[in-house]
Design an enzyme around this catalytic site. Structure first.
Site, short mmCIF file in Angstrom:
data_model
loop_
_atom_site.label_atom_id
_atom_site.label_comp_id
_atom_site.label_asym_id
_atom_site.label_seq_id
_atom_site.Cartn_x
_atom_site.Cartn_y
_atom_site.Cartn_z
N ASP A 13 16.43 8.46 43.71
CA ASP A 13 16.17 8.90 42.35
C ASP A 13 15.75 10.36 42.44
OD1 ASP A 13 15.03 9.51 39.85
OD2 ASP A 13 14.44 7.43 39.49
N ARG A 28 36.84 2.50 28.00
CA ARG A 28 35.74 2.11 28.87
C ARG A 28 35.76 2.84 30.21
NH1 ARG A 28 36.06 -3.62 29.07
NH2 ARG A 28 36.89 -3.46 31.17
N LYS A 75 16.09 13.30 31.03
CA LYS A 75 15.00 14.25 31.27
C LYS A 75 15.53 15.69 31.19
CE LYS A 75 12.68 10.53 31.65
NZ LYS A 75 12.50 9.77 32.85
N TYR A 129 9.57 4.69 40.54
CA TYR A 129 9.48 4.62 39.08
C TYR A 129 9.23 3.15 38.66
CZ TYR A 129 11.38 4.97 34.27
OH TYR A 129 11.57 4.92 32.92
#
Ligand SMILES: *Cc1c(COP(=O)(O)O)cnc(C)c1O
Length: 416
Positions: free
Chosen positions: A206, A81, A231, A134
């Site tokens: 962002d 993890r 993206k 967003y």
């Protein structure tokens, strides 16, 4: 999709158009860095690429080795993890590209956005969020932050240094996104960060549109930079991934926050992102060129009211974009003149090279009709339908022929 049109025939119909001037330097340092960062050739028998490392349990050879693994920032000792070699290769590459202290990967871009906020806010805080943020990040703020007694206030993306009037003693985060989602307003990040840092607020950005190559968030005062790696970094529409990078001030909070929530991403998706990184600079240059070409050509089409693209000299955000950014990606907005629903159907029925779908940043072009975005502070005045265009890696002239023939047909459909 219908059969592809005959490309060369279409090209013959189009008069040559000159490209709008692009910035002289995109990010030349990026080309070299992208070829060498995040590799550990010696550790993997000479393999060029860090492989997909799968694992939960990581065994120790002795009690002494086990004890020695308990580093101060890793109280659980080594465990899948906390990342494998694949994770670390990607995180170190992104930290280097963004110019931050360290990065942490998330299973989606949205998870990186929301966990960056969660890492810094506390009960009773106030956060300022760009009105052009967003959409899903806005929903998270309205639903989750509000329910945690964190006051969410939206600010005008054009506010610049006047954000000073909005900052309160308990303002803990200023969340910026530039250019804005769907509407592409460019923000004066340095001016906003300067005001935010008069108190103890963290500036979270962002930075997906520009990628780490075309905007350097830390040089403009950002504390945490977020990428929807889905993206341009993955770049092939085949994986979802997010990554957040912090400066030394914000890193302990970001790292602890992510560990507290148990966020991890799978090694196959991280491998795809690492692989995508190798060609990021080359792809972005092409996305930029084609995007600017299409935006420029579209701005003089009779069916178009406005093009929203900060690299176009007439765009309201152009001056700040030219000052702060090293380039533009392939994503921009298009406001059509008023058009009937039937004409819109005709437009999309004609398009053969543009897919209709969410996300962007892949090699393929997209055209997406979007509902009028939610705005709290800065109402939008749209002359007609709003479209989001992603310029893919196809031949720019083919894309223009395809899109302009769709627009011509839609325009004729409305009896013009
Ligand atoms: C797509 C996107 C995200 C979210 O990324 P996912 O991987 O789809 O969760 C966040 N911010 C921006 C600007 C985006 O375009």
């Amino acid at each position: 999709m219908n059969a592809l049109p005959a490309m060369t025939e279409m090209n013959a119909l189009i008069p040559p158009r000159s490209l709008t001037a692009l910035p002289a330097s995109h990010a030349p340092w990026g080309d070299t860095m992208l070829a060498h960062t995040g590799r550990a050739t010696d550790a993997f028998g000479g393999l060029v690429n860090t492989p997909v490392c799968r694992g939960s349990t990581i065994l120790s050879n002795s009690l002494e080795e086990w004890e020695s693994r308990k580093q101060p920032n890793n109280p659980m000792a080594s465990y899948g993890r906390f990342g494998t070699a694949t994770t670390k290769a990607f995180e170190s590459a992104i930290a280097e590209l963004e110019g931050g202290a360290a990065s942490i990967v998330f299973p989606s871009g949205l998870a990186a956005c929301t966990h960056a906020i969660m890492a810094v806010v506390r009960h009773g805080d106030h956060v300022l969020i760009s009105d052009s943020v967003y959409g899903p990040t806005r929903q998270f703020a309205n639903r989750v932050l509000a329910a945690m007694n964190i006051e969410v206030e939206y600010y005008d993306p054009l506010v610049g240094g006047a954000i000073r009037e909005r900052i309160r003693p308990n303002t803990r985060a200023v969340y910026v996104e530039s250019p804005g989602s769907l509407t592409f307003e460019v923000q004066d990040i340095a001016a906003i960060a300067q005001e935010a840092h008069r108190g103890d607020a963290y500036v979270i950005m962002d930075n997906t549109w520009a990628s780490p190559l075309y905007f350097n968030p830390f040089a403009h005062g950002v504390d945490i930079s977020v990428q929807a790696a889905t993206k341009y970094i993955v770049g092939h529409s085949d994986a979802l991934l997010g990554v957040a990078t912090a400066n030394p001030r914000a890193w302990p909070l970001l790292q602890a926050g992510a560990q507290n929530f148990g966020q991890i991403a799978g090694p196959d998706d991280i491998y795809l992102a690492l692989r995508g990184l190798r060609t990021l600079a080359v792809r972005l240059r092409r996305h930029q060129e084609t995007g600017v070409f299409l935006a420029d050509a579209l701005s003089s089409h009779r069916a178009v009211a406005r093009v929203l693209h900060p690299a176009l000299p007439g765009d309201p955000g152009h001056a700040i974009w030219a000052r702060d950014f090293r380039g533009a990606s392939g994503l921009f907005g298009l406001v059509l003149k008023p058009m009937s629903a039937q004409a819109m159907s005709v437009l999309f029925a004609r398009l053969q090279l543009f897919g209709i779908g969410l996300s962007w940043g892949g090699y393929e072009s997209l055209a997406l009709p979007v509902d009028t975005p939610s705005r709290t502070i800065r109402p939008l005045h749209l002359e007609g339908p709003l479209l989001r265009i992603h310029a893919g890696l196809e031949c720019a002239q083919d894309l223009w022929a395809d899109f302009s023939s769709g627009l011509d047909a839609a325009w004729a459909c409305d009896g013009h």
